[in-house]
Design an enzyme around this catalytic site. Structure first.
Site, PDB file in Angstrom:
ATOM      1  N   ILE A  14       1.002  -1.141  -0.128  1.00 25.61           N
ATOM      2  CA  ILE A  14      -0.045  -0.041  -0.002  1.00 25.61           C
ATOM      3  C   ILE A  14       0.832   1.327  -0.022  1.00 25.61           C
ATOM      4  O   ILE A  14       0.417   2.173  -0.677  1.00 25.61           O
ATOM      5  CB  ILE A  14      -0.943   0.152   1.203  1.00 25.61           C
ATOM      6  N   SER A  36      11.278   0.202   7.811  1.00 20.79           N
ATOM      7  CA  SER A  36      10.797  -0.909   7.290  1.00 20.79           C
ATOM      8  C   SER A  36      11.528  -2.146   7.772  1.00 20.79           C
ATOM      9  O   SER A  36      12.601  -2.012   7.668  1.00 20.79           O
ATOM     10  CB  SER A  36      10.383  -0.944   5.707  1.00 20.79           C
ATOM     11  N   ARG A  37      10.986  -3.528   8.091  1.00 20.25           N
ATOM     12  CA  ARG A  37      11.637  -4.477   8.026  1.00 20.25           C
ATOM     13  C   ARG A  37      12.115  -5.204   6.901  1.00 20.25           C
ATOM     14  O   ARG A  37      13.346  -5.687   6.908  1.00 20.25           O
ATOM     15  CB  ARG A  37      10.958  -5.589   8.683  1.00 20.25           C
ATOM     16  N   LYS A  90      -5.920   3.002   7.005  1.00 20.39           N
ATOM     17  CA  LYS A  90      -6.877   2.177   7.535  1.00 20.39           C
ATOM     18  C   LYS A  90      -6.636   0.880   7.528  1.00 20.39           C
ATOM     19  O   LYS A  90      -5.842   0.174   6.788  1.00 20.39           O
ATOM     20  CB  LYS A  90      -8.073   2.472   6.717  1.00 20.39           C
ATOM     21  N   ASP A 168     -11.043  -6.063   5.797  1.00 17.63           N
ATOM     22  CA  ASP A 168     -10.205  -5.154   5.346  1.00 17.63           C
ATOM     23  C   ASP A 168     -10.489  -4.392   4.313  1.00 17.63           C
ATOM     24  O   ASP A 168     -10.491  -3.212   4.264  1.00 17.63           O
ATOM     25  CB  ASP A 168      -8.819  -5.884   5.252  1.00 17.63           C
TER      26      ASP A 168
END
Length: 308
Positions: A14, A36-37, A90, A168
């Site tokens: 996203i 970020s991983r 969201k 979702d």
């Protein structure tokens, strides 16, 4: 005015598809770092965690959180504690209580918290809202069906407890419904279908009403292949309204009355900049509350196992 120094946390699908292009085109923001991983962003500093990010880049003024909802509260709490404005992808969190706590934290620190609902910014949503406000609504049916293998390939988090499963995408429909209806609605019954090997539902059938007895139903399903269905239909005294393609098109009695190019995420970032400029927050929990109510009232139905 100088652009707002922004960091993004969670560089997944996203973020790459929507957030990064929208930030790049918005002069109100300057992306200066990310955490970020697994993912990275070319040309900016990348860190393995939000702790490292906040410690290393003190000039950050705002943070966009794009990780799964199960992990969002901790990151948002850390960002607010560090004095940063926060944009929540969201759904804004895994529970109502944690988002309410974040709202209180932001208010106490004079920071902006934005619980974003991108589908409310679909091109025809405001036109649908105006139409429904001008007439009597007899009934409404929501049909939100898509192919999870296409939209969420190999995303295990979405099937875990707190990942919401079919809610979702379904919460996108609920974010539109709660925005365009002139009165609040509430759930009266629900059936949630859980694959026998998953902790989140793959389908849901929900009934709603309001104080005036509105007949409202919603059907969510993640097993649809071929053409995807993101439709909200309403029988009204003005005719049959159809808000289709996720809010992109509005038709009345079969005649197209509103259509514009999609600009959901660019509009979200314009809204976030506006909130920061005015020192305000925007945290509407109605869509998430309906999801919680569906889990509370819903009858659980076990269906065949699902595999990616």
């Amino acid at each position: 005015m100088s652009p707002i120094n922004l960091a993004i946390v969670g560089v997944g699908k996203i973020a790459r598809d929507q957030h990064l292009p929208s930030i790049e085109k918005n002069p109100d923001f300057k992306l200066i770092a990310a955490a970020s991983r697994h993912g990275g962003v070319e040309g900016i500093a990348i860190f393995g965690s939000i702790d490292e990010l906040l410690a290393a880049v003190p000039d950050i003024e705002a943070v966009s959180l794009c990780m799964p909802p199960q992990y969002r509260y901790e990151a948002a709490h850390k960002a607010l504690s560090a004095g940063k404005h926060v944009f929540l992808e969201k759904p804004p969190g895994a529970t109502l209580s944690e988002v309410e706590d974040l709202q209180a934290q932001a208010a106490s620190r004079g920071l902006s918290l934005f619980a974003s609902w991108h589908s409310r910014y679909a091109p025809a949503v405001e036109a649908a809202r105006a139409l429904l406000a001008s007439t009597t609504i007899r009934s409404m049916k929501v049909t939100w069906k898509e192919d999870v293998r296409h939209w969420h390939p190999n995303q295990d988090w979405i099937w875990q407890a707190g990942g919401l499963g079919v809610f979702d995408p379904g919460i996108n429909a609920l974010s539109i419904v709660t925005h365009i209806l002139p009165r609040p609605v509430f759930i009266t019954a629900a059936t949630l279908e859980f694959p026998e090997n998953r902790d989140a539902p793959i389908a849901a059938d929900i009934r709603f009403t309001d104080a005036a007895g509105l007949d409202l139903s919603a059907e969510f399903d993640w097993r649809q292949t071929g053409k995807q269905s993101w439709d909200i239909a309403a029988e009204t005294d003005a005719g049959r309204m159809l808000l289709s393609e996720g809010g992109a098109k509005l038709a009345l009695d079969g005649k197209l009355v509103h259509e514009e190019p999609e600009q959901e995420y660019p509009m979200l970032y314009r809204r976030f900049a506006e909130l920061i400029g005015k020192g305000r927050s925007d945290v509407d929990l109605a869509p998430l509350r309906h999801v919680a109510d569906a889990f509370m009232l819903g009858r659980r139905k076990v269906v065949e196992a699902f595999y990616d």
